[in-house]
Design a protein around this motif. Structure first.
Motif, PDB file in Angstrom:
ATOM      1  N   ILE A   1       0.864  -1.188   0.000  1.00 46.68           N
ATOM      2  CA  ILE A   1       0.000   0.000   0.000  1.00 46.68           C
ATOM      3  C   ILE A   1       0.894   1.229   0.000  1.00 46.68           C
ATOM      4  N   LYS A   2       0.948   1.902  -1.128  1.00 44.74           N
ATOM      5  CA  LYS A   2       1.935   2.955  -1.342  1.00 44.74           C
ATOM      6  C   LYS A   2       1.319   4.329  -1.609  1.00 44.74           C
ATOM      7  N   SER A   3       0.024   4.378  -1.827  1.00 38.53           N
ATOM      8  CA  SER A   3      -0.579   5.629  -2.305  1.00 38.53           C
ATOM      9  C   SER A   3      -0.569   6.725  -1.258  1.00 38.53           C
TER      10      SER A   3
ATOM     11  N   GLU B   1      -4.789  -0.196  -5.046  1.00 39.19           N
ATOM     12  CA  GLU B   1      -3.418   0.176  -5.373  1.00 39.19           C
ATOM     13  C   GLU B   1      -3.039  -0.316  -6.769  1.00 39.19           C
TER      14      GLU B   1
ATOM     15  N   ASP C   1      -9.628   8.199  -4.299  1.00 36.61           N
ATOM     16  CA  ASP C   1      -8.495   7.370  -4.696  1.00 36.61           C
ATOM     17  C   ASP C   1      -7.530   8.081  -5.644  1.00 36.61           C
TER      18      ASP C   1
END
Length: 469
Positions: free
Chosen positions: A322-324, A364, A466
């Protein structure tokens, strides 16, 4: 009347936050929950007591049903009734303070403390401190600027401080850390924290109820004004005039102003240029997406006080997948915590975690894989036009809107650069930016357009929170 069992309240909150699907909901909920002073049982009733009626109404209207379900799942009786109350419905007092008339010679620490005057439309979250903020390469400049404001509030060069960046990256944390630190150094300061949306709503209410003078008095007598999500000012031209005058009144008296926004001042198309100029007149700092090392450090910080403890392997899995933004990581961590609370013996292998966090990971992956071509085709289908027409130079309104909508979605919901998007639309960079700004402006005033946007991106498993900012 005894206080509610802390375990029940904590379990209910854990279940509640784990049930939230959008980052926008989580952000809103965090703000509203910070207003809860105490939770008290009374037979089948559970009283959620807040600092003011504004907070009580917000919690009830926005999250009442979800919170009740969370209490029941946490072990409360099926017939439990939640009562949202406030301890004191009277508005907080505000004093006029001379503290920042000469910010270079005088600092909050040097001012004798006479008593407490802490004022806020929305309370500061006491957990939002500099010690709790995890610093890394992506946010170090913003962190340093925030610390500079604490050392030199109201000083030229730091006033205003404008922090911008994507959803859930720590803008609100840094801004509230400033408020908390200044309050700790001098409890006499009048500090006001609110969102721009709240400012807009209160302004409208003041106009309707002949309370504009009291409204102005409230904000212009603050020593420190902290305004979250300033992009919401784009919704009201008349409100911008009021904010401009409030801004000037405070700045001219060397009172500190701190603002946050999803985007830089220059990318707020519906904000008057004179306000943009004021926003850029102090210090503008961006918070970017955190690196793997920073993401892992943030997760370890969040997990420090969790019980049962979260294994390092789980934290590394979340950081890797999970990088966002930070809020998405926190949501995933809350999901894992809930699973461990329900079943302390569960073995959290990569396969189990992948299934447990499936929706987070899929979002993601969707953001990384979504192509501009897919967006063009989806928009063309929605508006009953062809992809060829979207890529054409024809400027009829029936084509301009879908063309700009496709540009907006490509810019906000893919990882493609501006150069790549311009190439795929066969347009100049300026044309893409103009199209994006046009849609941004219209989304604030056209509910139908926002609904259309949600319908298009929902086909890709996305929602408006998002964005790849």
């Amino acid at each position: 009347m005894n206080p509610l069992d802390n375990d029940l309240w904590n379990r209910a909150k854990t279940i509640f936050f784990a049930s939230l699907r959008s980052d926008e909901e989580r952000s809103q909920a965090e703000r509203y929950f910070s207003m809860v002073n105490s939770v008290v049982p009374d037979g089948l009733h559970i009283k959620i007591i807040t600092s003011n009626s504004f907070a009580a109404n917000l919690l009830k209207d926005s999250f009442g049903n979800q919170l009740k379900s969370s209490f029941v799942l946490a072990g409360a009786d099926m017939n439990t009734v939640l009562d949202f109350l406030n301890e004191d419905s009277s508005p907080p007092s505000i004093i006029e303070s001379p503290y920042f008339t000469n910010p270079v010679q005088q600092s909050p620490a040097a001012i004798p403390i006479r008593g407490t005057t802490f004022t806020s439309t929305m309370p500061l979250n006491e957990n939002y401190t500099f010690n709790e903020f995890v610093k890394g390469p992506s946010n170090s400049w913003a962190y340093a600027a925030a610390k500079g404001v604490v050392e030199h509030p109201g000083a030229k060069g730091y006033n205003p401080l404008f922090i911008h960046g994507g959803t859930g990256l720590g803008k609100t944390h840094l801004m509230q850390a400033i408020g908390n630190e200044l309050r700790n150094r001098n409890s006499n300061l009048s500090i006001c924290y609110l969102t721009a949306e709240t400012f807009l709503n209160e302004y409208i209410n003041a106009l309707q109820n002949n309370g504009i003078n009291a409204f102005r008095e409230r904000y212009r007598k603050s020593d420190v004004l902290l305004v979250d999500d300033v992009q919401f000012l784009q919704r009201g031209k008349q409100c911008q005039e009021e904010f401009f005058n409030t801004f000037n009144a405070l700045a001219d008296s060397n009172k500190q102003i701190v603002m946050t926004s999803d985007v830089a001042p220059k990318n707020l198309p519906a904000i008057e240029q004179r306000l943009i100029s004021r926003f850029e007149g102090g210090m503008v700092q961006e918070i970017e997406k955190p690196s793997y090392e920073t993401r892992l450090a943030i997760l370890k910080k969040k997990a420090e006080t969790m019980s049962p403890p979260i294994p390092d392997s789980v934290l590394k899995f979340i950081a890797d997948n999970i990088k966002s933004h930070v809020r998405a990581m926190e949501g995933a961590l809350a999901r894992v915590k809930l699973a461990l609370s329900v079943n302390t013996g569960v073995l959290l292998t990569k396969e189990v975690l992948a299934n447990q966090l499936k929706d987070f990971i899929e979002k993601e992956q969707t953001l990384r894989k979504l192509t501009v071509e897919e967006i063009q085709e989806a928009v063309a289908k929605k508006y009953s036009v062809t992809k060829k027409q979207i890529l054409s130079s024809e400027r009829t309104q029936s084509l301009v809107t879908p063309r700009q909508m496709a540009m907006f979605i490509a810019r906000k919901y893919t990882t493609k650069s501006l150069v790549e998007i311009a190439t795929l639309f066969d347009k100049k960079h300026a044309t893409i930016l103009h199209g994006v700004k046009q849609i941004e402006t219209r989304l604030d005033v056209e509910p139908e357009l926002k609904e259309t946007l949600e319908e298009i991106i929902s086909e890709f498993g996305l929602n408006s929170s998002d964005k790849v900012d």
